[in-house]
Structure formats: structure tokens, C-alpha cells
Design a protein around this motif. Structure first.
Motif, PDB file in Angstrom:
ATOM      1  N   LYS A   1       0.850  -1.193   0.000  1.00  0.00           N
ATOM      2  CA  LYS A   1       0.000   0.000   0.000  1.00  0.00           C
ATOM      3  C   LYS A   1       0.883   1.239   0.000  1.00  0.00           C
ATOM      4  O   LYS A   1       1.535   1.543   0.998  1.00  0.00           O
ATOM      5  CB  LYS A   1      -0.914   0.005   1.226  1.00  0.00           C
ATOM      6  CG  LYS A   1      -1.837   1.213   1.307  1.00  0.00           C
ATOM      7  CD  LYS A   1      -2.644   1.179   2.594  1.00  0.00           C
ATOM      8  CE  LYS A   1      -3.534   2.412   2.704  1.00  0.00           C
ATOM      9  NZ  LYS A   1      -4.265   2.444   3.997  1.00  0.00           N
ATOM     10  N   LEU A   2       0.948   1.936  -1.126  1.00  0.00           N
ATOM     11  CA  LEU A   2       1.776   3.137  -1.244  1.00  0.00           C
ATOM     12  C   LEU A   2       0.894   4.358  -1.479  1.00  0.00           C
ATOM     13  O   LEU A   2       0.078   4.368  -2.396  1.00  0.00           O
ATOM     14  CB  LEU A   2       2.764   3.008  -2.415  1.00  0.00           C
ATOM     15  CG  LEU A   2       3.810   1.898  -2.346  1.00  0.00           C
ATOM     16  CD1 LEU A   2       4.737   2.003  -3.558  1.00  0.00           C
ATOM     17  CD2 LEU A   2       4.609   1.961  -1.069  1.00  0.00           C
ATOM     18  N   ASN A   3       1.081   5.355  -0.639  1.00  0.00           N
ATOM     19  CA  ASN A   3       0.417   6.635  -0.843  1.00  0.00           C
ATOM     20  C   ASN A   3       1.354   7.491  -1.691  1.00  0.00           C
ATOM     21  O   ASN A   3       2.207   8.207  -1.164  1.00  0.00           O
ATOM     22  CB  ASN A   3       0.111   7.302   0.500  1.00  0.00           C
ATOM     23  CG  ASN A   3      -0.437   8.710   0.347  1.00  0.00           C
ATOM     24  OD1 ASN A   3      -0.931   9.070  -0.718  1.00  0.00           O
ATOM     25  ND2 ASN A   3      -0.335   9.501   1.396  1.00  0.00           N
ATOM     26  N   LYS A   4       1.209   7.384  -2.990  1.00  0.00           N
ATOM     27  CA  LYS A   4       2.173   8.016  -3.894  1.00  0.00           C
ATOM     28  C   LYS A   4       2.236   9.528  -3.693  1.00  0.00           C
ATOM     29  O   LYS A   4       3.312  10.122  -3.737  1.00  0.00           O
ATOM     30  CB  LYS A   4       1.844   7.666  -5.343  1.00  0.00           C
ATOM     31  CG  LYS A   4       2.016   6.177  -5.670  1.00  0.00           C
ATOM     32  CD  LYS A   4       1.763   5.917  -7.133  1.00  0.00           C
ATOM     33  CE  LYS A   4       2.038   4.460  -7.495  1.00  0.00           C
ATOM     34  NZ  LYS A   4       1.065   3.545  -6.903  1.00  0.00           N
ATOM     35  N   ALA A   5       1.096  10.158  -3.460  1.00  0.00           N
ATOM     36  CA  ALA A   5       1.091  11.606  -3.258  1.00  0.00           C
ATOM     37  C   ALA A   5       1.888  11.989  -2.018  1.00  0.00           C
ATOM     38  O   ALA A   5       2.499  13.065  -1.959  1.00  0.00           O
ATOM     39  CB  ALA A   5      -0.339  12.114  -3.150  1.00  0.00           C
ATOM     40  N   GLY A   6       1.918  11.093  -1.015  1.00  0.00           N
ATOM     41  CA  GLY A   6       2.656  11.376   0.211  1.00  0.00           C
ATOM     42  C   GLY A   6       4.149  11.496  -0.014  1.00  0.00           C
ATOM     43  O   GLY A   6       4.849  12.142   0.789  1.00  0.00           O
ATOM     44  N   TYR A   7       4.637  10.909  -1.084  1.00  0.00           N
ATOM     45  CA  TYR A   7       6.076  10.978  -1.353  1.00  0.00           C
ATOM     46  C   TYR A   7       6.497  12.348  -1.895  1.00  0.00           C
ATOM     47  O   TYR A   7       7.686  12.666  -1.896  1.00  0.00           O
ATOM     48  CB  TYR A   7       6.490   9.847  -2.296  1.00  0.00           C
ATOM     49  CG  TYR A   7       6.568   8.530  -1.562  1.00  0.00           C
ATOM     50  CD1 TYR A   7       7.696   8.194  -0.814  1.00  0.00           C
ATOM     51  CD2 TYR A   7       5.503   7.645  -1.563  1.00  0.00           C
ATOM     52  CE1 TYR A   7       7.760   7.000  -0.107  1.00  0.00           C
ATOM     53  CE2 TYR A   7       5.553   6.448  -0.857  1.00  0.00           C
ATOM     54  CZ  TYR A   7       6.685   6.139  -0.125  1.00  0.00           C
ATOM     55  OH  TYR A   7       6.742   4.948   0.578  1.00  0.00           O
TER      56      TYR A   7
END
Length: 339
Positions: A215-221
Motif C-alpha cells: 500500500k503506497l500513498n504516492k502523493a505522500g512521497y
């Protein structure tokens, strides 16, 4: 354009195919290592690629040198001495069984190297870029000091420096990594990380992300990239983002922050042949694109595509041309036969 990389090249030993260590009576051998992988990729892209390391004078050391020369990498600054070539054993994962890497690199020639083994003034003559990863200082001994000295010398000569954080828990602790990489960071222009490295090395992580469960929150990066740039002064930050469906099927994309705007590459669905060297091929694609003055959007697409193609190739080295990468970066992911 001349790019210098510095690190350890190792002998890679693994069972054939998907055999496990305990069931195989035959192993294959190749060579690889983070910075060596970058050097080979850049040579294949047509750049002048210089690889710096230390290797023994015996035949196995020469085999490692020859493996690089085969692809046109300049090995004239490889220091010779010591007794060991580092080794890593690799068992390929399949489906829900992960791959396994076992290191046997203690006491290798480069791990026992001294500052006087490397003349950075000569090495950096006419250089346009210097690349290093967190693996090299993690080998201990004098290497943290050698890496810091190399980065200082590159900065004195106005040579851009890229660092791939590349945290390896089997080599050093998070505390050790943070202490050393925070000394290297001020000399780096470009920071490259994967979805875990910024957290493990600098304690900076994306919210609402669970790497282990895919589960990756891409925007969080975006927040991670900006924090890295603001805290350590990096001009550019790139973060690769891997969603592991299982050991064979991954989704692959990347974020690039050029100091002003954020850019995501398209997401590639990969059926993996060999994932080792995937991050290194991304680094090479990024360096190549920046030196070729591609736009930020083109840069992250090229780097991501280069890495995607590496996952289809046996061994550590990414044996593809810039033209092949450009084809995928432009959107041709059909895999149709070319004739």
C-alpha cells in the motif's frame, strides 16, 4: 560526457532458474554491484563511464575487471591489492516466496582500502558527474571517510554529485546510516531513494503507506521529496515506487522533484525476470537524462523505463541501449517483435 562511479563489484553466485539454495547442485556466476551496475548502464547509453574500486591482483579480481571492460567501462582507476573479491549469493523468489541475498564480503579488497588508494584529483579530471550509493560507506573501515573525501573533492571541482541512499540492513544499522549519510548529504546535488530508504536512513516517511503490504500513498512521497530537499539542500530528489503484487509481478513508477515541480512517470506492470539492479538502472537513466538536458517529465519517464527494462534481463547489468529505453519511455510497451 564523463561519469565517475565508486563502489564494490562482487561475484554473484546463484542456483539456476528458481531452484533454492538447498536443492541446487549447480550454481552460476556473474558480477555485479550497485555502482558497477550504474557504470555499465551509462556505458551502454554511450557516455564515458569510469568505475573506481579496489580489487585483488589475482585471476578472480581480473575477471571482475574484464566483466566491466566488456561493456566499455573505463577501469583505469581500479586500485589493485588485497586478497578477496566480495561475494553475494542470490536465490530468486517466485510467487509469494521472496528472493534472498546472502553477503560474503567481509575483508574484501575495497572494504580494507585506504585513502591513498584513490587519487581523486586524477580520477575527476574532466569529469561531468560523480555517483555514489549508501552501500559503499556501509562496508566500514576507512570507506566512510574515503566517500566523504571523494564528495568534497567533487564539490571543489564543481562536479555534480548524486547519492542513492540504498540502505542495506545487513551492512549497518539505521543509526549508523543516518550518521554517515548526513555527512555526505551536504555535498550531493541529487538524492535518489526507494519507497523505504528515506524512512530508514533519514527518518522521513510518507503518511498512510504500508510498503510490506503493497500500500503506497504516492502523493505522500511529494512531501518526502520536499522534506529531503529542504533539510539537506538537494537540488533534485527522485524516489522509485514499487508495488509488489508478488515476487514475479510488480507495479513500477517513480517521482521526480526538480526543486520546483513534481513529476510522476507512467506506471509499468512488470513480469520480473531478475529484479536485482533495478534501482541502479533507474539511477543511470536519471543521470543520463540530466546530462542530456531532458525536461523533468522526460527525465523521470526515461529513468523509470530504463529500470523497467532491467527487470526483464538476467544478471545485475542493464544491457539495453538508450534507443530501447526511449521506445518504452515514449509509451511503446507492447513487447511486439521488432523486425
Amino acid at each position: 560526457m564523463k561519469v565517475v562511479t565508486f563502489g564494490e563489484i562482487m561475484l554473484r553466485i546463484e542456483p539456476e532458474g528458481y531452484y533454492r539454495f538447498v536443492q541446487s547442485d549447480k550454481m552460476t556466476t556473474t558480477f555485479g554491484g550497485a555502482e558497477a551496475n550504474v557504470a555499465v548502464s551509462l556505458a551502454n547509453f554511450g557516455l564515458e563511464s569510469v568505475y573506481v574500486t579496489k580489487l585483488p591482483c589475482h585471476e578472480i579480481g581480473q575477471c571482475a575487471v574484464n566483466a566491466l571492460r566488456r561493456f566499455g567501462v573505463d577501469t583505469s582507476f581500479v586500485s589493485r591489492g588485497g586478497n578477496r573479491v566480495g561475494i553475494y549469493f542470490n536465490e530468486r523468489g517466485a510467487s509469494q516466496r521472496p528472493s534472498k541475498c546472502i553477503y560474503d564480503r567481509a575483508g574484501s579488497s575495497i572494504a580494507e582500502s585506504k585513502p591513498e588508494d584513490f587519487d581523486w584529483d586524477r580520477i575527476f579530471e574532466n569529469a561531468d558527474w560523480f555517483h555514489l550509493t549508501g552501500i559503499t560507506p556501509a562496508l566500514g573501515g576507512a570507506l566512510p571517510a574515503i566517500c566523504i573525501e571523494a564528495c568534497k573533492k567533487a564539490r571543489e571541482k564543481n562536479i555534480p554529485v548524486s547519492i542513492d541512499l540504498n540502505y542495506r540492513s545487513k551492512l549497518w544499522s539505521k543509526m549508523q546510516a543516518k550518521e554517515t549519510m548526513e555527512k555526505i548529504a551536504p555535498f550531493a546535488d541529487v538524492c535518489i531513494a526507494n519507497e523505504e530508504d528515506a524512512r530508514d536512513v533519514f527518518g522521513i516517511e510518507a503518511d498512510d503507506t504500508d510498503v510490506e503490504n503493497g500500500k503506497l500513498n504516492k502523493a505522500g512521497y511529494k512531501i518526502v521529496a520536499r522534506k529531503l530537499a529542504d533539510k539537506y539542500g538537494f537540488k533534485k530528489v527522485a524516489i522509485t515506487l514499487r508495488t509488489s503484487i508478488n515476487a514475479n509481478i510488480n507495479l513500477w513508477t517513480a517521482l521526480y522533484y526538480d526543486g520546483k515541480e513534481f513529476y510522476f512517470s507512467r506506471e509499468h506492470e512488470m513480469n520480473i525476470v531478475d529484479r536485482l539492479g533495478g534501482g541502479d538502472s533507474f539511477c543511470a537513466g536519471l543521470i543520463y537524462s540530466i546530462l542530456k538536458e531532458k525536461s523533468s517529465a522526460q527525465t523521470v519517464e526515461f529513468a523509470s523505463a530504463a529500470s523497467c527494462l532491467k527487470h526483464s534481463i538476467e544478471g545485475d547489468f542493464n544491457m539495453v541501449s538508450a534507443e530501447e529505453v526511449e521506445r518504452l519511455a515514449s509509451g511503446d510497451a507492447s513487447g511486439r517483435i521488432l523486425r
